[in-house]
Design a protein around this motif. Sequence first.
Motif, short mmCIF file in Angstrom:
data_model
loop_
_atom_site.label_atom_id
_atom_site.label_comp_id
_atom_site.label_asym_id
_atom_site.label_seq_id
_atom_site.Cartn_x
_atom_site.Cartn_y
_atom_site.Cartn_z
N PHE A 161 -39.11 -10.17 -68.36
CA PHE A 161 -40.19 -10.02 -69.34
C PHE A 161 -39.71 -10.49 -70.70
N LYS A 162 -40.67 -10.72 -71.58
CA LYS A 162 -40.36 -11.16 -72.93
C LYS A 162 -41.45 -10.71 -73.88
N LEU A 163 -41.06 -10.24 -75.09
CA LEU A 163 -42.01 -9.93 -76.14
C LEU A 163 -42.15 -11.13 -77.08
N PHE A 164 -43.34 -11.28 -77.65
CA PHE A 164 -43.59 -12.34 -78.61
C PHE A 164 -43.79 -11.72 -80.00
N PRO A 165 -43.68 -12.52 -81.06
CA PRO A 165 -43.86 -11.98 -82.42
C PRO A 165 -45.17 -11.21 -82.54
N PRO A 166 -45.16 -10.11 -83.29
CA PRO A 166 -46.35 -9.24 -83.37
C PRO A 166 -47.49 -9.88 -84.16
N ILE A 167 -48.69 -9.37 -83.92
CA ILE A 167 -49.89 -9.74 -84.66
C ILE A 167 -50.35 -8.51 -85.41
N THR A 168 -50.52 -8.63 -86.71
CA THR A 168 -50.96 -7.48 -87.50
C THR A 168 -52.47 -7.53 -87.69
N PHE A 169 -53.08 -6.38 -87.80
CA PHE A 169 -54.50 -6.27 -88.10
C PHE A 169 -54.68 -5.04 -88.97
N ASP A 170 -55.88 -4.85 -89.48
CA ASP A 170 -56.13 -3.72 -90.39
C ASP A 170 -55.75 -2.41 -89.72
N GLY A 171 -54.75 -1.77 -90.29
CA GLY A 171 -54.36 -0.47 -89.80
C GLY A 171 -53.48 -0.47 -88.57
N GLY A 172 -52.95 -1.62 -88.19
CA GLY A 172 -52.10 -1.60 -87.00
C GLY A 172 -51.40 -2.90 -86.70
N MET A 173 -50.76 -2.91 -85.54
CA MET A 173 -50.01 -4.07 -85.08
C MET A 173 -50.13 -4.18 -83.57
N ARG A 174 -50.29 -5.40 -83.09
CA ARG A 174 -50.34 -5.66 -81.66
C ARG A 174 -49.06 -6.37 -81.24
N LEU A 175 -48.40 -5.82 -80.21
CA LEU A 175 -47.27 -6.48 -79.59
C LEU A 175 -47.71 -7.05 -78.25
N LEU A 176 -47.37 -8.31 -78.04
CA LEU A 176 -47.74 -9.04 -76.83
C LEU A 176 -46.51 -9.43 -76.06
N GLY A 177 -46.66 -9.57 -74.75
CA GLY A 177 -45.54 -10.00 -73.93
C GLY A 177 -46.03 -10.50 -72.59
N ALA A 178 -45.09 -10.95 -71.78
CA ALA A 178 -45.40 -11.40 -70.42
C ALA A 178 -44.30 -10.92 -69.49
N ALA A 179 -44.68 -10.55 -68.29
CA ALA A 179 -43.72 -10.08 -67.29
C ALA A 179 -44.03 -10.74 -65.96
N PHE A 180 -42.97 -11.15 -65.26
CA PHE A 180 -43.14 -11.83 -63.97
C PHE A 180 -42.13 -11.30 -62.97
N GLU A 181 -42.40 -11.64 -61.72
CA GLU A 181 -41.50 -11.20 -60.65
C GLU A 181 -40.19 -11.96 -60.66
#
Length: 369
Positions: free
Chosen positions: A135-155
């Motif tokens: 798996f790997k995380l990508f740079p976060p995305i900020t929005f009003d009042g928070g932050m989204r962390l995105l990633g992908a995971a594979f077998e």
Amino acid sequence: VSCSSQLHPIFMSFNSSAASTLASAVYELFPNVELLGGGSIPSGFYYDFNFPHSIHPELYLQIEEKMRQIARERREIRKIEMVARSAKEFLKSKGHRERAKQIEGAGLFDLVEIGPFVDLADGKYLKNTAQLQNFKLFPPITFDGGMRLLGAAFETKDELKEFVKRWQAYPKKRHEKVGENKLYWRKTDEEYVWLPNGLKAESELISILKKNLYPGALEIRKGSDNKNYLRELNCEAYSEIIPYHRARDLIEDVGFLDPLEGNELQITISLKNIISSLQFIVNTLNILSFKHCIAFSGVPRKGGKLLTDALKELEWAFQEADGEVPTLDFLVADGLGRRWSAVSVGIQDCLMVQVKIERCLALLLEQGM
């Protein structure tokens, strides 16, 4: 387009497990962070957080390492079923007040437990965090009042490497950028304003769809009173174009064509014409040079059986996916390899079938057409 990875239960299990492991890692590193929710998405997984303090841009690398530590600890991933009131109180006791608020109504709710961490469950899960290796995380995305962390995971590691390559190349290939280069629209603040070239391309595409779909179909149009009306499909071109607005950065991984909106055309057809209608749909996708696959979601009984019987009579291969409403989706890949529904077919009632044509222009742009 192969359906094997993006819709397969194993793919969903890896990403649902990764999302919960991500939330667990953040919870253990920063106990005061509010969990807003997350789960599996077509591009992998995500989780939204509300940090009470400013954060360093590279924080996600520390969180990713914490996720790997949790994976090395081989923690069991358990699903727990609770009645609504007990689930709410349990989440509150863990400090997850925002998540507890998301439990509405009565009935049973699934929770997921990873060591000391507990959260609302989202889909299928692996049995142990040790299975979560690639798996790997990508740079976060900020929005009003928070932050989204995105990633992908594979077998497998190779699947992850291939996806990361696509992710890195995607910003220049995504339909928003291609459309700007073709002068279809321009970006202003948080919206995309359509230009004459874009309106013309949209109108031409809709004309192609109308011309090649089943001639006996009726178009579903929304009137000024916000009610749906039917009219003959093969009539004059659209006098108005549905504007697509880019939402805030919260859906940056999706693009400005929100998967829940942006229908380019809705039609209704007679149930007795289901076989010929499906054939017309495939012919239309071929005319547009779309490689596609078919997925069936929903309960097999009633309308679902009508759809699956039609597919079997046509001898078309299809894959089953989770869902409550019987639906056939003709899936096309975007520039990142994610599968989106270009055409969706559902049983409206005992006599009619509703067909939605979605996101075709965006998908065409990402295929370099």
